[in-house]
Design a protein around this motif. Sequence first.
Motif, PDB file in Angstrom:
ATOM      1  N   LEU A  45     -34.985  -4.968  13.875  1.00  0.00           N
ATOM      2  CA  LEU A  45     -34.532  -4.883  12.487  1.00  0.00           C
ATOM      3  C   LEU A  45     -34.674  -3.443  12.032  1.00  0.00           C
ATOM      4  N   GLU A  46     -33.555  -2.852  11.568  1.00  0.00           N
ATOM      5  CA  GLU A  46     -33.607  -1.488  11.049  1.00  0.00           C
ATOM      6  C   GLU A  46     -33.584  -1.509   9.529  1.00  0.00           C
ATOM      7  N   PHE A  47     -34.613  -0.943   8.927  1.00  0.00           N
ATOM      8  CA  PHE A  47     -34.633  -0.726   7.485  1.00  0.00           C
ATOM      9  C   PHE A  47     -33.769   0.496   7.166  1.00  0.00           C
ATOM     10  N   ALA A  48     -32.911   0.374   6.151  1.00  0.00           N
ATOM     11  CA  ALA A  48     -31.995   1.449   5.767  1.00  0.00           C
ATOM     12  C   ALA A  48     -31.129   1.837   6.962  1.00  0.00           C
ATOM     13  N   ILE A  49     -30.317   0.894   7.398  1.00  0.00           N
ATOM     14  CA  ILE A  49     -29.536   1.061   8.624  1.00  0.00           C
ATOM     15  C   ILE A  49     -28.430   2.095   8.474  1.00  0.00           C
ATOM     16  N   GLY A  50     -28.024   2.383   7.245  1.00  0.00           N
ATOM     17  CA  GLY A  50     -27.036   3.423   7.007  1.00  0.00           C
ATOM     18  C   GLY A  50     -25.706   3.140   7.666  1.00  0.00           C
ATOM     19  N   THR A  51     -25.155   4.151   8.313  1.00  0.00           N
ATOM     20  CA  THR A  51     -23.844   4.013   8.964  1.00  0.00           C
ATOM     21  C   THR A  51     -23.974   3.614  10.431  1.00  0.00           C
ATOM     22  N   GLY A  52     -25.180   3.293  10.862  1.00  0.00           N
ATOM     23  CA  GLY A  52     -25.366   2.811  12.230  1.00  0.00           C
ATOM     24  C   GLY A  52     -25.599   3.891  13.259  1.00  0.00           C
ATOM     25  N   ARG A  53     -26.093   5.039  12.840  1.00  0.00           N
ATOM     26  CA  ARG A  53     -26.320   6.148  13.772  1.00  0.00           C
ATOM     27  C   ARG A  53     -27.166   5.719  14.966  1.00  0.00           C
ATOM     28  N   VAL A  54     -28.222   4.947  14.710  1.00  0.00           N
ATOM     29  CA  VAL A  54     -29.100   4.468  15.776  1.00  0.00           C
ATOM     30  C   VAL A  54     -28.776   3.023  16.153  1.00  0.00           C
ATOM     31  N   ALA A  55     -28.436   2.206  15.184  1.00  0.00           N
ATOM     32  CA  ALA A  55     -28.238   0.775  15.438  1.00  0.00           C
ATOM     33  C   ALA A  55     -27.076   0.498  16.384  1.00  0.00           C
ATOM     34  N   VAL A  56     -25.983   1.232  16.231  1.00  0.00           N
ATOM     35  CA  VAL A  56     -24.809   0.969  17.068  1.00  0.00           C
ATOM     36  C   VAL A  56     -25.105   1.240  18.541  1.00  0.00           C
ATOM     37  N   PRO A  57     -25.648   2.418  18.905  1.00  0.00           N
ATOM     38  CA  PRO A  57     -25.966   2.609  20.328  1.00  0.00           C
ATOM     39  C   PRO A  57     -27.106   1.727  20.816  1.00  0.00           C
ATOM     40  N   LEU A  58     -28.041   1.354  19.930  1.00  0.00           N
ATOM     41  CA  LEU A  58     -29.115   0.458  20.341  1.00  0.00           C
ATOM     42  C   LEU A  58     -28.559  -0.924  20.655  1.00  0.00           C
ATOM     43  N   ALA A  59     -27.646  -1.405  19.829  1.00  0.00           N
ATOM     44  CA  ALA A  59     -27.005  -2.693  20.102  1.00  0.00           C
ATOM     45  C   ALA A  59     -26.192  -2.637  21.393  1.00  0.00           C
ATOM     46  N   ALA A  60     -25.574  -1.479  21.647  1.00  0.00           N
ATOM     47  CA  ALA A  60     -24.806  -1.323  22.884  1.00  0.00           C
ATOM     48  C   ALA A  60     -25.702  -1.392  24.115  1.00  0.00           C
ATOM     49  N   ARG A  61     -26.988  -1.138  23.938  1.00  0.00           N
ATOM     50  CA  ARG A  61     -27.958  -1.243  25.035  1.00  0.00           C
ATOM     51  C   ARG A  61     -28.420  -2.680  25.265  1.00  0.00           C
ATOM     52  N   GLY A  62     -27.903  -3.608  24.471  1.00  0.00           N
ATOM     53  CA  GLY A  62     -28.247  -5.004  24.639  1.00  0.00           C
ATOM     54  C   GLY A  62     -29.345  -5.504  23.738  1.00  0.00           C
ATOM     55  N   VAL A  63     -29.813  -4.656  22.799  1.00  0.00           N
ATOM     56  CA  VAL A  63     -30.838  -5.083  21.851  1.00  0.00           C
ATOM     57  C   VAL A  63     -30.159  -5.700  20.639  1.00  0.00           C
ATOM     58  N   PRO A  64     -30.422  -6.969  20.296  1.00  0.00           N
ATOM     59  CA  PRO A  64     -29.846  -7.544  19.078  1.00  0.00           C
ATOM     60  C   PRO A  64     -30.418  -6.848  17.846  1.00  0.00           C
ATOM     61  N   VAL A  65     -29.554  -6.241  17.034  1.00  0.00           N
ATOM     62  CA  VAL A  65     -29.984  -5.451  15.888  1.00  0.00           C
ATOM     63  C   VAL A  65     -29.459  -6.074  14.601  1.00  0.00           C
TER      64      VAL A  65
END
Length: 256
Positions: A45-65
Amino acid sequence: MRQEDIWDADTAARYDTPGTGMFAPDVVGPAVDRLAALAGGGRALEFAIGTGRVAVPLAARGVPVTGIELSQAMLQRLREKADEAAIPVVVGDMATATAPGEYTLVYLVYNTISNLLTQAEQVACFRNAARHLAPGGRFVIELEVPDLRRLPPGQPAVVFAAEPGYLGVDTFDVLQQHLVSHHFTFDPLITGDRQARVGRSPHRYIWPAELDLMGQLAGFDLESRHADWRGTEFTADSPGHVSVYRTAGKPVSSGP
């Protein structure tokens, strides 16, 4: 100055700089590597996910975000990269909003906790992270160390960046632990030759020891602290840190 007013459509449109600045691979890559390892195969879970700078590549690594985000404008930019099915987002304040389910990892990157302007709100953010975590789960915070050594005695401001077309100035209220970052952009194509675009963002800075006490109040223990995502040793001269806090209980993964 409300956070939702700061992170408006204009700011969101200028926030993403693909491949450069805070979006450069050598900046994003180590953060994603470390967070993927800390998630331990669980949900993040990302607090203040913004535009997905970290969440998008993290999800691409197979981590459900999943994310929590206050700004509709920032969320709209994220939706250009990933839909709700790929990265669900709850609209709300990271100190109070609740996302469904349980997580092995909650994280806050790039000084975002300092956007909460009171100590009480920052403590509430820790407690909100604890509410979302499984026993043994981790809360990760990336944060600058207050650089008051650069502040001349009796002066309330310091230049933190001076580049062609850009000037950054921080003004400090050391009594309240507040600073306002002023961003002056000189772009003739946008502002004309005689004008500068000015952006401001308020913050409440936090000393590492104070951050640790906030964690204790929310039931966390400090597991590790490094100077960066690569695991560099944290010292008295480190300009920032990545701190990993862990809840009590049986670990959900071995992790690094």
